[in-house]
Write a protein that holds these residues in place. Structure first.
Motif, PDB file in Angstrom:
ATOM      1  N   LYS A  19     -60.599 -31.864 -58.194  1.00  0.00           N
ATOM      2  CA  LYS A  19     -59.619 -33.021 -58.202  1.00  0.00           C
ATOM      3  C   LYS A  19     -58.137 -32.329 -58.085  1.00  0.00           C
ATOM      4  N   ASP A  23     -55.224 -32.529 -55.498  1.00  0.00           N
ATOM      5  CA  ASP A  23     -53.766 -32.748 -55.852  1.00  0.00           C
ATOM      6  C   ASP A  23     -52.850 -31.753 -55.631  1.00  0.00           C
ATOM      7  N   LYS A  26     -52.294 -31.858 -51.842  1.00  0.00           N
ATOM      8  CA  LYS A  26     -51.429 -33.029 -51.263  1.00  0.00           C
ATOM      9  C   LYS A  26     -49.715 -32.534 -51.621  1.00  0.00           C
ATOM     10  N   LYS A  27     -49.663 -31.986 -52.886  1.00  0.00           N
ATOM     11  CA  LYS A  27     -48.244 -31.421 -52.967  1.00  0.00           C
ATOM     12  C   LYS A  27     -47.845 -30.437 -51.994  1.00  0.00           C
ATOM     13  N   SER A  32     -49.898 -34.589 -45.483  1.00  0.00           N
ATOM     14  CA  SER A  32     -50.982 -35.238 -45.630  1.00  0.00           C
ATOM     15  C   SER A  32     -50.625 -36.577 -45.878  1.00  0.00           C
ATOM     16  N   THR A  33     -51.491 -37.438 -45.302  1.00  0.00           N
ATOM     17  CA  THR A  33     -51.295 -38.990 -45.234  1.00  0.00           C
ATOM     18  C   THR A  33     -52.500 -39.658 -45.889  1.00  0.00           C
ATOM     19  N   THR A  34     -51.973 -40.896 -46.343  1.00  0.00           N
ATOM     20  CA  THR A  34     -52.844 -41.816 -47.005  1.00  0.00           C
ATOM     21  C   THR A  34     -53.668 -42.533 -46.201  1.00  0.00           C
ATOM     22  N   ILE A  35     -54.810 -43.472 -46.541  1.00  0.00           N
ATOM     23  CA  ILE A  35     -55.525 -44.098 -45.331  1.00  0.00           C
ATOM     24  C   ILE A  35     -54.761 -45.213 -44.827  1.00  0.00           C
ATOM     25  N   ASP A  36     -53.771 -45.793 -45.703  1.00  0.00           N
ATOM     26  CA  ASP A  36     -53.013 -46.960 -45.111  1.00  0.00           C
ATOM     27  C   ASP A  36     -52.149 -46.411 -44.186  1.00  0.00           C
ATOM     28  N   GLU A  37     -51.667 -45.186 -44.137  1.00  0.00           N
ATOM     29  CA  GLU A  37     -50.714 -44.557 -42.965  1.00  0.00           C
ATOM     30  C   GLU A  37     -51.403 -44.201 -41.876  1.00  0.00           C
ATOM     31  N   GLU A  40     -52.010 -47.659 -40.274  1.00  0.00           N
ATOM     32  CA  GLU A  40     -50.921 -48.286 -39.703  1.00  0.00           C
ATOM     33  C   GLU A  40     -50.592 -47.502 -38.235  1.00  0.00           C
TER      34      GLU A  40
END
Length: 120
Positions: A19, A23, A26-27, A32-37, A40
């Motif tokens: 984890k 993290d 991602k920083k 890196s994109t979220t699943i929503d992005e 979309e």
């Protein structure tokens, strides 16, 4: 029993380490994109595929039966109108009247009004 507890504790530590690594990744990685992005972007791409490539406004609803490219009927009608207007100034002895000025916007294939069918 102690062996099982040790294995469980070890797996929890490994999970926490993964984890933290995720993290950190991602920083470090601004791309890196979220699943929503991602979703979309997929929706935007599918909408683009369903939109007429000529006007980029209306949905595709007319197909050329010879080359299978799809446009909106309004753009096809405008192409027919423009071609008919320019055909009046062309000598009809040189080119058959059914093919004067009617070309597919995508591939340049010559077509006539009979080649257009509605979709949906």
């Amino acid at each position: 029993l102690e062996s099982e507890q040790f294995k469980g504790k070890r797996k929890e530590e490994d999970l926490l380490a993964y984890k933290r690594k995720l993290d950190r990744h991602k920083k470090d990685n601004p791309l890196s994109t979220t699943i929503d992005e991602v979703l979309e972007e997929e929706v935007r791409m599918y909408k683009q595929k369903l939109t007429c490539p000529v006007c980029n406004v209306r949905k595709k609803d007319a197909v050329l039966t010879k080359c299978y490219h799809i446009f909106c009927f309004e753009c096809m009608s405008c192409a027919m109108t423009r071609a008919s207007a320019s055909a009046q100034s062309v000598t009809l002895l040189l080119v058959p009247a059914t093919f004067i000025g009617f070309t597919c916007e995508a591939c340049g294939y010559a077509w006539k009004q009979d080649y257009v069918i509605g979709v949906g």
